[in-house]
Design an enzyme around this catalytic site. Sequence first.
Site, mmCIF file in Angstrom:
data_model
loop_
_atom_site.group_PDB
_atom_site.id
_atom_site.type_symbol
_atom_site.label_atom_id
_atom_site.label_comp_id
_atom_site.label_asym_id
_atom_site.label_seq_id
_atom_site.Cartn_x
_atom_site.Cartn_y
_atom_site.Cartn_z
ATOM 1 N N CYS A 7 -10.319 -4.922 -0.054
ATOM 2 C CA CYS A 7 -11.419 -3.959 0.011
ATOM 3 C C CYS A 7 -12.299 -4.097 -1.234
ATOM 4 O O CYS A 7 -11.942 -4.776 -2.208
ATOM 5 C CB CYS A 7 -10.879 -2.538 0.141
ATOM 6 S SG CYS A 7 -10.276 -1.837 -1.414
ATOM 7 N N CYS A 62 -10.679 -3.111 -4.581
ATOM 8 C CA CYS A 62 -9.714 -4.120 -5.061
ATOM 9 C C CYS A 62 -10.441 -5.357 -5.579
ATOM 10 O O CYS A 62 -10.018 -5.963 -6.575
ATOM 11 C CB CYS A 62 -8.740 -4.489 -3.947
ATOM 12 S SG CYS A 62 -7.581 -3.150 -3.574
ATOM 13 N N CYS A 90 -4.134 0.732 -2.615
ATOM 14 C CA CYS A 90 -3.992 -0.520 -1.871
ATOM 15 C C CYS A 90 -2.909 -1.410 -2.486
ATOM 16 O O CYS A 90 -2.620 -1.336 -3.695
ATOM 17 C CB CYS A 90 -5.301 -1.302 -1.887
ATOM 18 S SG CYS A 90 -6.637 -0.559 -0.944
ATOM 19 N N ASN A 97 0.838 -1.197 0.000
ATOM 20 C CA ASN A 97 0.000 0.000 0.000
ATOM 21 C C ASN A 97 0.873 1.248 0.000
ATOM 22 O O ASN A 97 1.955 1.282 0.608
ATOM 23 C CB ASN A 97 -1.009 -0.001 1.151
ATOM 24 C CG ASN A 97 -0.417 -0.223 2.512
ATOM 25 O OD1 ASN A 97 0.623 -0.842 2.656
ATOM 26 N ND2 ASN A 97 -1.084 0.276 3.530
ATOM 27 N N ILE A 98 0.408 2.237 -0.737
ATOM 28 C CA ILE A 98 1.137 3.506 -0.877
ATOM 29 C C ILE A 98 0.164 4.612 -0.499
ATOM 30 O O ILE A 98 -0.775 4.910 -1.254
ATOM 31 C CB ILE A 98 1.641 3.705 -2.319
ATOM 32 C CG1 ILE A 98 2.494 2.504 -2.768
ATOM 33 C CG2 ILE A 98 2.441 5.002 -2.422
ATOM 34 C CD1 ILE A 98 2.844 2.523 -4.260
ATOM 35 N N GLU A 99 0.366 5.185 0.680
ATOM 36 C CA GLU A 99 -0.562 6.203 1.164
ATOM 37 C C GLU A 99 -0.134 7.593 0.704
ATOM 38 O O GLU A 99 0.972 7.791 0.181
ATOM 39 C CB GLU A 99 -0.657 6.119 2.693
ATOM 40 C CG GLU A 99 -1.224 4.775 3.120
ATOM 41 C CD GLU A 99 -1.509 4.658 4.609
ATOM 42 O OE1 GLU A 99 -1.025 5.503 5.394
ATOM 43 O OE2 GLU A 99 -2.231 3.703 4.971
ATOM 44 N N GLU A 119 -3.011 -4.524 -3.244
ATOM 45 C CA GLU A 119 -3.477 -5.420 -4.307
ATOM 46 C C GLU A 119 -3.475 -4.722 -5.657
ATOM 47 O O GLU A 119 -3.095 -5.297 -6.683
ATOM 48 C CB GLU A 119 -4.906 -5.900 -4.016
ATOM 49 C CG GLU A 119 -5.059 -6.681 -2.734
ATOM 50 C CD GLU A 119 -5.424 -5.806 -1.538
ATOM 51 O OE1 GLU A 119 -4.829 -4.721 -1.374
ATOM 52 O OE2 GLU A 119 -6.310 -6.216 -0.767
HETATM 53 N N1 THU Z 1 -5.351 -1.477 2.372
HETATM 54 C C1 THU Z 1 -4.795 -2.285 1.413
HETATM 55 O O1 THU Z 1 -3.645 -2.074 1.011
HETATM 56 N N2 THU Z 1 -5.542 -3.316 0.948
HETATM 57 C C2 THU Z 1 -6.819 -3.614 1.347
HETATM 58 O O2 THU Z 1 -7.483 -4.432 0.749
HETATM 59 C C3 THU Z 1 -7.359 -2.938 2.533
HETATM 60 C C4 THU Z 1 -6.719 -1.640 2.861
HETATM 61 C C5 THU Z 1 -4.572 -0.356 2.883
HETATM 62 C C6 THU Z 1 -5.050 0.994 2.447
HETATM 63 C C7 THU Z 1 -4.527 1.881 3.551
HETATM 64 O O3 THU Z 1 -3.203 2.236 3.241
HETATM 65 C C8 THU Z 1 -4.510 0.973 4.773
HETATM 66 O O4 THU Z 1 -4.615 -0.359 4.287
HETATM 67 C C9 THU Z 1 -5.650 1.245 5.757
HETATM 68 O O5 THU Z 1 -6.866 1.266 5.117
#
Ligand code: THU
Length: 130
Positions: free
Chosen positions: A86, A89, A53, A42-44, A55
């Site tokens: 999520c 995804c 996300c 994940n890259i925020e 995935e």
């Molecule tokens: N996140 C994912 O990378 N994949 C998911 O399917 C659920 C959520 C990440 C997004 C965000 O950076 C962190 O988890 C919290 O939501």
Amino acid sequence: MTDRNLLERAAAAMANSYSPYSRFPVGAAIECADGSVFTGCNIENCALGSTICAERVAVGNAVSQGHTDFVRIAIISKGTNYCVPCGQCRQVLMEFAPNLEVLCARGDGRYVSYNLKNLLASPFTNANMD
Ligand code: THU
């Protein structure tokens, strides 16, 4: 490749997670029919809606290298609950692989397996655009 091998690839990708806002690192590893594997984390972003996300990063890595024939994905976080994909995804994965096997792991390494079809009931697909 065993489930455990694929989960290890996802865990290695999780180490590169950029998640200073949620402090919830996620890693994903997607396997193709030819055995190739592409990973993502994940890259925020400070504009939170611009977060991607793990995935979808893995899918982007694969597609940009010419691979769309996905058979299995492993997803892992450090949480106490299984890291299921999520909704957004699920939709992106459905585009390429309705029968995808989805391994969802938690921090202690235990995991559960789903078929994507069961995670996204009555999906909108390109057939709906006929
Ligand atoms: N996140 C994912 O990378 N994949 C998911 O399917 C659920 C959520 C990440 C997004 C965000 O950076 C962190 O988890 C919290 O939501």
